[in-house]
Design an enzyme around this catalytic site. Structure first.
Site, short mmCIF file in Angstrom:
data_model
loop_
_atom_site.label_atom_id
_atom_site.label_comp_id
_atom_site.label_asym_id
_atom_site.label_seq_id
_atom_site.Cartn_x
_atom_site.Cartn_y
_atom_site.Cartn_z
N ASN A 1 0.84 -1.19 0.00
CA ASN A 1 0.00 0.00 0.00
C ASN A 1 0.88 1.25 0.00
O ASN A 1 0.79 2.12 0.88
CB ASN A 1 -0.94 -0.01 1.21
CG ASN A 1 -2.20 0.80 0.97
OD1 ASN A 1 -2.33 1.49 -0.04
ND2 ASN A 1 -3.13 0.73 1.91
N HIS B 1 -8.33 3.60 8.67
CA HIS B 1 -8.81 2.30 8.20
C HIS B 1 -10.25 2.03 8.65
O HIS B 1 -11.00 1.38 7.92
CB HIS B 1 -7.90 1.18 8.71
CG HIS B 1 -6.73 0.92 7.82
ND1 HIS B 1 -5.52 1.56 7.98
CD2 HIS B 1 -6.58 0.10 6.75
CE1 HIS B 1 -4.67 1.13 7.06
NE2 HIS B 1 -5.28 0.26 6.29
#
Length: 499
Positions: free
Chosen positions: A346, A377
């Site tokens: 990521n 998140h």
């Protein structure tokens, strides 16, 4: 499975028959179908709306409208949240003073994302780990917060106050509403990102992303002279689509054979030797990663097909299309440290965390970065357990590297032995750390850690306490020191040449 999840899908039901035939949730079918449609539109966009054939205004309008259509198809009326979040933040950008605009925008944008995540998780469908409307909002949050910090750097700070990367990313003019919406909601990145800098996206829209650039690139390193010709992304797009196909096949083949939840089975825990449990944990996590490889590589291929993502040339003259790539698969699977794994996983999110938080936080930037990552998140408790564990593991890995690694650099053989040991330790540590991230809830996560007697937590704490680590300079001081060394080296080189 498809029938059970139809009611929870807020997007179009046009592909419901296909969902039932292949027995996959409708929201996931819609997501993949929209990404494939976006891939075709990307090719059309690059050929028929090339900067040489049309204006940036038209390219902005078409990219934005296509993005809104894909969002509406996938998420229905929930896609209005994308506009609300973007609109609120743009209002703050316009009406707040430049001095504090970035702080207010950061709070409003991240706060709205967290509010939507709380609503989705605790009001609607707790535990539904599928394509949901907060996924695109996470990418939009990255883009908005990056943009406001870059605007603040460009309009309120002097050149001497900025690091090399901040100088490259600084925005010198307030974007218009159309430019702002196009950057946030274009069809290439509305569903799965990846995030990118506003300056890079603007250069792509205006067709200047292929021009020679002699200034420092986004990482603060000289990228050399670039060719003026426009390379074709065809070969790299085909290569990335092949990677997508292989990743998807591996994931569909292994995800049900090696479920992570099996590590909680009482019979498995009581009858399986510890070394077999370790191997199974590693393999189960290995089987999960191709899902992310598929999604992120496909998103990268879509951007490349549109002509976005060009990053200069390699030494052999071949074009690089990794400007906004989100992962390096081989570097992930063969990482020999916790940091190397995170640096290649990521990637754009890691860069966002570094630029927005780590480089700017005056107190304990490592802990602040993990906290921001957890908040971004979502609100599942497992996320916070993973990131708290990640802080301890990162500190322990840093201590080991500083104190033990030098003893293995005396020869190539010792170095290879060290690499093998650290690879195995890294894979086990990563697998151990991210179990709560997959299980989501507190109960199952604690059951897993209790079955391992919290061994990695205790080991990491002992390593941090036993091994001294030099205090790290704040990122700004590091950049200043590097600039000072660079200036000193240049002066020395000039003196050598004159003598």
């Amino acid at each position: 499975m498809a029938t059970q999840t139809t009611a929870s899908c807020t997007g179009s039901t046009l592909l419901q028959p296909i969902s039932e035939i292949i027995n996959l949730p409708l929201d996931q079918v819609n997501f993949v179908a929209c990404q494939l449609f976006a891939l075709l539109m990307a090719v059309w966009f690059r050929i028929y709306l090339h900067p040489n054939k049309t204006s940036p205004f038209v390219r902005h309008v078409v990219a934005t409208l296509l993005g809104f259509y894909l969002a509406l198809f996938c998420f229905g009326w929930y896609s209005l949240h994308f506009l609300v979040q973007s609109g609120l933040s743009y209002g703050v950008m316009i009406f707040a003073g430049l001095e504090h605009m970035h702080k207010y925008c950061f709070i409003v944008t991240l706060g709205y994302l967290i509010l939507c995540q709380i609503t989705r998780v605790y009001v609607f469908d707790y535990g539904m780990y599928s394509a949901d409307f907060t996924g695109p909002m996470m990418v939009i949050t990255q883009k908005i917060t990056s943009m406001v910090f870059e605007i603040h750097d460009g309009l309120t700070k002097r050149e001497a106050q900025l690091s090399p990367s901040q100088k490259y990313l600084a925005i010198r003019r307030m974007p218009s509403l159309l430019e702002y919406l196009s950057y946030n909601c274009n069809f290439m990145g509305i569903l799965a990102g990846p995030t990118c800098s506003y300056n890079d996206y603007k250069a792509f829209i205006e067709g200047t992303n292929y021009q020679p650039r002699h200034q420092d690139n986004a990482n603060g390193k000289e990228n050399g002279k670039w060719k003026t010709s426009e390379p074709s992304p065809q070969s790299v797009v085909v290569s990335k689509l092949c990677t997508c196909a292989v990743s998807l096949a591996i994931y569909l083949s292994l995800c049900k054979v090696l479920p992570v939840e099996h590590v909680l089975d009482d019979k498995f825990l009581s009858s399986t030797p510890i070394h077999t449990q370790v191997v199974y944990l590693y393999l189960s996590m290995l089987a999960l990663r191709p899902k992310y490889y598929f999604v992120w590589t496909l998103a990268d291929a879509i951007n490349n097909a549109a002509g976005f993502g060009f990053n200069g040339y390699n030494k052999d003259g071949s074009p690089r299309w990794d400007l906004i790539s989100n992962l390096r698969i081989l570097d992930i699977e063969f990482a020999t440290s916790f940091k190397l794994f995170l640096d290649n996983w990521n990637i754009q999110t890691s860069l966002w965390l570094k630029r927005v938080c780590y480089e700017r936080c005056p107190v304990n930037p490592t802990a602040a970065t993990f906290l921001l990552s957890a908040l971004w998140h979502g609100v599942y408790p497992g996320y916070y357990m993973t990131f708290v564990t990640g802080i301890v593991v990162t500190m322990a890995a840093r201590a080991v590297r500083h104190n033990i690694r030098p003893y293995f650099l005396v020869s190539d053989t010792h170095k290879r032995v060290y690499d093998v040991m650290t690879w195995a330790a890294t894979q086990v540590a990563i697998s151990y750390t991210v179990v709560p991230f997959v299980l989501l809830a507190v109960g199952p996560s604690l059951k897993f850690y209790r079955s391992w007697y919290f061994c990695l937590h205790l080991l990491c704490v002992l390593l941090v306490m036993a091994l001294p680590v030099k205090r790290r300079r704040p990122p700004k001081q590091q950049d200043d020191l590097q600039a000072e060394h660079s200036s000193t080296d240049n002066n020395c080189n000039q003196k050598d040449k004159s003598s």
